[in-house]
Enzyme design. Structure first.
Site, PDB file in Angstrom:
ATOM      1  N   GLU A 153       0.819  -1.215   0.000  1.00  0.00           N
ATOM      2  CA  GLU A 153       0.000   0.000   0.000  1.00  0.00           C
ATOM      3  C   GLU A 153       0.859   1.275   0.000  1.00  0.00           C
ATOM      4  O   GLU A 153       0.841   2.061   0.940  1.00  0.00           O
ATOM      5  CB  GLU A 153      -0.951   0.008   1.200  1.00  0.00           C
ATOM      6  CG  GLU A 153      -2.005  -1.070   1.151  1.00  0.00           C
ATOM      7  CD  GLU A 153      -2.996  -1.003   2.301  1.00  0.00           C
ATOM      8  OE1 GLU A 153      -4.089  -1.558   2.159  1.00  0.00           O
ATOM      9  OE2 GLU A 153      -2.662  -0.404   3.347  1.00  0.00           O
ATOM     10  N   GLU A 305      -6.476  -8.022  -0.405  1.00  0.00           N
ATOM     11  CA  GLU A 305      -6.969  -7.896   0.965  1.00  0.00           C
ATOM     12  C   GLU A 305      -8.453  -7.570   0.961  1.00  0.00           C
ATOM     13  O   GLU A 305      -8.937  -6.770   0.156  1.00  0.00           O
ATOM     14  CB  GLU A 305      -6.244  -6.773   1.719  1.00  0.00           C
ATOM     15  CG  GLU A 305      -4.800  -7.032   2.054  1.00  0.00           C
ATOM     16  CD  GLU A 305      -4.217  -5.896   2.891  1.00  0.00           C
ATOM     17  OE1 GLU A 305      -4.997  -5.148   3.529  1.00  0.00           O
ATOM     18  OE2 GLU A 305      -2.981  -5.737   2.888  1.00  0.00           O
TER      19      GLU A 305
END
Length: 658
Positions: A153, A305
């Protein structure tokens, strides 16, 4: 080039982030037992393990990871191996404070959390590369390795002196001369002219509004600077293992990365998706992110995710009701996902995310969440061979662009109520509720295969993008363009006439007199519908058709929706029912039809390959009419003419009549 198809090998990858370093080793065997029980075939290791692998500068402790890699391979579970560079150890910040990012006001972002690194720091980059080199060399030949996962991320921003020097180098490459930069930035305004490169800084905290083009370029630069970090690590692992695909996980619809540019540098495009179970439009939001990621991947993609239950970072963190995790997971598969993974495998007992759910929650293997995970794992194994690698056909494109998003978010804009992401979501919602399959595309992309192209709102359009839209319509395509589009060029310079003349000619607009943004909770009446957020004072060309006009107020009688042959211009934001009706009607005129007609409310139909997914987003029971005789792959039951779906029900149909 390796791909997700190589990693999946005719399956749907199923699993998630596994952080065994948080647990004593006697738990690991129990983890593997439960993974096998749940049908897990893939785990991600090492995402936040930098301090575990390198507890002090230059040290390497791989023994625990060796044992885990071997354990996974012994039990037939593939490993998505991460470079742990998203979270530098405390020793780096303590010994090298120049690696810590600084805010716009010069404040230091200290260690003690994660992502505390300056992407421009040579020290950070050197340590990250050295660790990646050793990790890749050690595990290059390990049979458990299936995918490389770089960092996590990417989301840091920094305004430090090191970043300033890097920014100046980036600007030199872009503009070559200070004079060209002054012209692009419009520095004649407010006496901002630069005489030397050394005078230029990132857009730090200022007395008043900052130069919008300087801010735009800094956002472009930040995306590129982070990508340099990614590419450095990607190239290291690719040198050691050219046969292993590489990814890094995007955050959903996040402004900090130009995902079009990033996805071109990935073997697998992956994303982290966390819809709020209580949000009214959560199902559509999940569908939109799937469509966007599939478009960036140009095919199958990886759901890296999601949460099996509640997250821990909203004001109120709601669990997923029974069945919702399964429904949303299969919705992602229907829209192109060949991997369904979670953060994380086992819910943490300590740390900042101990209230973030896992596939195995604090309730353990007898908890509802794990029972649902087991059911999903079994179903994904059942349909994996039939669905893996298949495409999702779409005849409608929604245009989306980071430069336009960045430029339109400037401080001195006509309305701060104009939220780019909300506009994009509203247009996608209209098409989703109409049952029309969509993709996303860059404004400069080849659009010729689409029957209709929708432009929700693109404030900045390059010359190439505008020429592309004109050529698309001249080639027989149908365009629906939303308000406040084609206003600025690549340097955020307002086009003559307030809107590019090519766009005005294309959409049948003689003159754009004024933008009339609306106040919050204010609407405007138009022929046949009510609208909000925005309106415009337009004069249509004599040959154009006024589809709808404003009624009442200052714009009474002026065009709200204009049609010029196959190009439509929508100068406001119609209420949801009206926008759905408008876009659905234009799509039908263009020959783009719903996936399946006559669906009950709350039922979504998606074609993937030769399969038809039916997904029920309601809590009651419905009967869905379907064509011909088919088989539900989830149950093995024959289906003839209709299928019954209960609360959050799903059917995956295969039949000759599809």
């Amino acid at each position: 080039m390796p791909s997700l198809r190589d990693a999946a090998r005719g399956r749907i990858l199923f699993g998630g982030d596994y952080n065994p370093e948080q647990w004593p080793e006697e738990v690991w065997e129990d983890d593997v037992r439960l993974m096998k029980d749940a049908g897990v075939n893939s785990v991600t290791l090492g995402v936040f393990s930098w301090a575990k692998i390198e507890p002090r500068p230059g040290a390497r402790e791989f023994g625990w990871l060796d044992r885990l890699m071997d354990l996974m391979h012994t039990h037939g579970i593939g490993v998505v191996l991460a470079t742990p560079t998203a979270s530098p150890p405390p020793w780096m910040g303590a010994e090298h404070p120049e690696t810590l990012p600084r805010g716009e006001d010069g404040s230091v972002v200290w260690y003690g959390s994660r992502q505390q690194f300056c992407a421009s720091s040579p020290v950070y980059r050197r340590h990250a590369a050295a660790l990646t080199e050793d990790l890749a060399a050690r595990y290059a030949d390990h049979p458990a390795l299936t995918v490389w996962h770089i960092n996590n991320e990417y989301c840091t921003h920094c305004w430090c002196d090191g970043t300033a020097a890097h920014f100046r180098r980036w600007l030199r490459d872009r503009y070559a001369t200070v004079e060209a930069l002054n012209e692009a930035w419009g520095t004649a305004f407010w006496s901002q002219r630069y005489d030397t490169w050394e005078q230029i800084l990132p857009p730090r905290k200022a007395q008043y509004m900052k130069n919008p083009t300087q801010v735009l370029d800094f956002k472009r630069f930040t995306s590129d600077a982070l990508m340099e970090c990614y590419l450095a690590e990607r190239d290291i692992v690719a040198r050691h293992t050219p046969q292993i695909p590489v990814t890094t996980n995007f955050m959903p619809l996040w402004s900090g990365q130009d995902a079009w540019a990033w996805s071109a540098q990935e073997d697998i495009v992956s994303v982290d998706v966390y819809p709020d179970p209580k949000a009214p439009q959560a199902a559509q939001y999940n569908a939109m992110l799937a469509d966007m990621t599939r478009s960036q991947a140009a095919g199958p993609w990886m759901l890296m995710e999601q949460a099996a239950g509640p997250v821990n970072w909203r004001g109120v963190n709601h669990p997923k009701p029974a069945g919702l995790n399964r429904l949303w997971s299969l919705q992602s598969v229907a829209r192109g996902a060949d991997a369904v993974c979670y953060f994380q495998w086992r819910q943490s007992r300590q740390g900042a995310e101990k209230f973030h759910s896992g596939m195995v929650t604090h309730a353990g293997e007898n908890g509802r969440t794990f029972r649902e995970v087991k059911q999903l794992g079994a179903e994904l194994a059942t349909i994996g061979e039939a669905v893996s690698g298949a495409d999702v056909p779409s005849e409608v494109a929604i245009l989306h662009d980071w430069d336009s998003w960045w430029a339109g978010a400037q401080e001195g804009r006509p309305s701060r109520l104009l939220d780019y992401t909300e506009i994009v979501q509203s247009w996608h919602r209209a098409l989703w509720e109409s049952g029309i399959s969509t993709e996303f595309a860059r404004p400069e992309a080849d659009l010729s295969r689409f029957r209709m192209v929708a432009v929700p709102q693109l404030y900045l359009l390059t010359d190439a993008a505008i020429d592309n839209l004109v050529a698309y319509v001249r080639g027989g395509g149908t365009l629906v363009c939303g308000f406040f589009s084609g206003i600025a060029d690549a340097d955020d310079r307002i086009r003559p006439g307030g809107m590019d003349v090519r766009m005005r000619d294309l959409c049948g607009i003689r003159t754009l007199h004024e933008w009339w943004p609306l106040d919050a909770d204010t609407t405007v009446e138009c022929d046949g519908f009510r609208a909000s957020v925005w309106s415009e004072e337009l004069e249509a060309d004599p040959g154009a058709e006024v589809v709808s006009a404003y009624r009442g107020g200052e714009l009474d009688g002026l065009p709200a929706v204009v049609r010029n042959d196959r190009a439509y211009y929508v100068s406001t934001l119609p209420e949801p029912d009206a926008l759905r009706s408008l876009l659905g009607r234009v799509a039908a005129e263009a020959g783009a039809v719903p996936v399946l007609a006559g669906l009950p409310e709350g039922v979504e139909a998606v074609r993937r390959g030769d399969l038809l997914f039916l997904l029920h987003h309601g809590r009651g029971s419905v009967t869905v009419p379907v064509p011909g005789a088919q088989v539900d792959l989830l149950t093995g039951a024959a289906v003839n003419g209709s299928v019954d779906l209960g609360r959050y029900g799903v059917a995956v149909l295969r039949g000759a009549t599809l």
